[in-house]
Design an enzyme around this catalytic site. Structure first.
Site, PDB file in Angstrom:
ATOM      1  N   SER A 168       0.818  -1.231  -0.038  1.00 17.26           N
ATOM      2  CA  SER A 168      -0.018   0.016   0.073  1.00 17.26           C
ATOM      3  C   SER A 168       0.846   1.072   0.010  1.00 17.26           C
ATOM      4  CB  SER A 168      -1.067   0.000   1.310  1.00 17.26           C
ATOM      5  OG  SER A 168      -1.886   1.023   1.030  1.00 17.26           O
ATOM      6  N   ASP A 270      -9.743  -3.932  -5.174  1.00 19.59           N
ATOM      7  CA  ASP A 270      -9.169  -2.819  -4.595  1.00 19.59           C
ATOM      8  C   ASP A 270      -9.542  -1.497  -5.768  1.00 19.59           C
ATOM      9  OD1 ASP A 270      -7.443  -0.982  -3.685  1.00 19.59           O
ATOM     10  OD2 ASP A 270      -5.532  -2.275  -4.191  1.00 19.59           O
ATOM     11  N   HIS A 300      -8.148  -4.759  -1.230  1.00 16.26           N
ATOM     12  CA  HIS A 300      -6.886  -3.890  -0.493  1.00 16.26           C
ATOM     13  C   HIS A 300      -6.433  -4.500   0.966  1.00 16.26           C
ATOM     14  CE1 HIS A 300      -3.909  -0.599  -0.906  1.00 16.26           C
ATOM     15  NE2 HIS A 300      -4.283  -0.473   0.539  1.00 16.26           N
TER      16      HIS A 300
END
Length: 325
Positions: A168, A270, A300
């Site tokens: 991320s 995501d 995600h």
């Protein structure tokens, strides 16, 4: 504490304070390093904390397999945790466990960077901390046979096989740190691969996946936008090069083409997946060797909650690490 007990909607829980700081409500506890194995422990790796910059209160958490292979030097993964630049640390349980699992599974040495968080420290502070970690590794390597070298490096490290990795926001940090590292001398250390798991990028113009998943429980668009506003330099927007790697003045051709082999992991659930695919196409168009593994099934940060997805990621990354020369 099991990740299955954590609500997806709690992953990005913070409150902005009048003084500009944040009150962070992490669903995961911080845990100490595992300097020795206790009876009944399921840990497969040892770990230790190393100060990086006392003035910035940053540190490194170094992991090694509990039973490393004999007479074999190991690659190094320099890892940057996720959290939208505003949350979590190298000591957060989810990221500690990820690094511990990778160190034993690959096997490898894993160095997790505890970087400064926004908005108290806006970008490029996290990039600077990532660069400081690379320089720290270089200094250890330069003294590999000397008295001040980190003992685990001296015994186990193959410094010609270093990878930058992040999840991320950590993927964003790893990407920018690799670009910055191209402009400085880091020999004899060699960064030969870049590993980006659901990397955090965006832009002012919405992608189709952002519009489709505007109310995503893990990363709703309003929360993502707010984290960017808290992280980017003052008076900038999401087309700044830190956020939008396709524009914003970040496409210096000679620098992009000098990036090492790259690995991408992403998921159809995501909101960031379309921007990740844009970045893959841009890198490939510049001649970068990219290995991309996008699955429709997943969201995600899914590896934190789904052991099968975590194992799949580790298997992919292990293959990437051991086929990159």
């Amino acid at each position: 504490m099991l990740a299955s007990s954590v609500k997806l909607t709690d992953l990005c829980d913070f409150v902005e304070n009048p003084d500009g700081s944040l009150t962070r409500n992490s669903p995961f506890p911080d845990v100490p390093p595992t300097e020795q194995i206790t009876p009944g422990s399921k840990e497969l790796s040892l770990s230790k904390d190393i100060p990086l910059n006392p003035n910035n209160k940053t540190f490194l958490r170094l992991f090694r397999p509990l039973n490393p292979p004999q007479n074999t030097k190991l690659p190094l993964i320099i890892y940057n945790h996720g959290g939208g630049f505003v949350l979590y640390s190298a000591a957060t349980l989810a990221f500690h466990q990820t690094c511990s699992d990778m160190a034993s599974h690959f096997p490898a040495l894993v160095l997790s960077v505890d970087y400064r968080l926004a908005p108290e420290h806006r970008l490029p502070s996290a990039y600077e901390d990532a660069m400081e970690s690379i320089k720290w590794v270089q200094n250890q390597v330069l003294d590999i046979n000397g008295p001040s070298c980190e003992p685990w490096f001296k015994e186990y490290l193959d410094f010609s096989r270093c990878f930058l990795m992040g999840m991320s926001a950590g993927g964003n940090i790893a990407y920018h740190a690799n670009l910055l590292a191209l402009n400085i001398e880091i020999k004899p250390l060699k960064i030969i691969g870049l590993i980006l798991n659901v990397p955090y990028f965006s832009a002012v113009t919405r992608t189709e996946s952002e519009k489709r998943l505007i109310h995503d429980p893990v990363l709703p668009l309003a929360t993502s936008d707010r984290m960017w506003a808290l992280s980017l330099p003052e008076d900038t927007d999401r087309d700044h090069e830190y956020c939008n790697p396709i524009g914003g003045g970040s496409l210096e051709k000679n620098k992009i083409e000098r990036l090492p082999r790259c690995f991408f992991r992403g998921y159809g659930g995501d909101p960031l997946v379309d921007k990740q695919k844009e970045l893959v196409k841009m890198l490939e168009s510049r001649g970068v060797d990219v290995v991309a593994r996008f699955d429709e099934d997943g969201f995600h940060g899914v590896e934190v909650f789904d052991p099968a997805k975590a194992k799949a990621l580790y298997d992919y990354v292990k293959e990437f690490v051991y086929t990159t020369v």
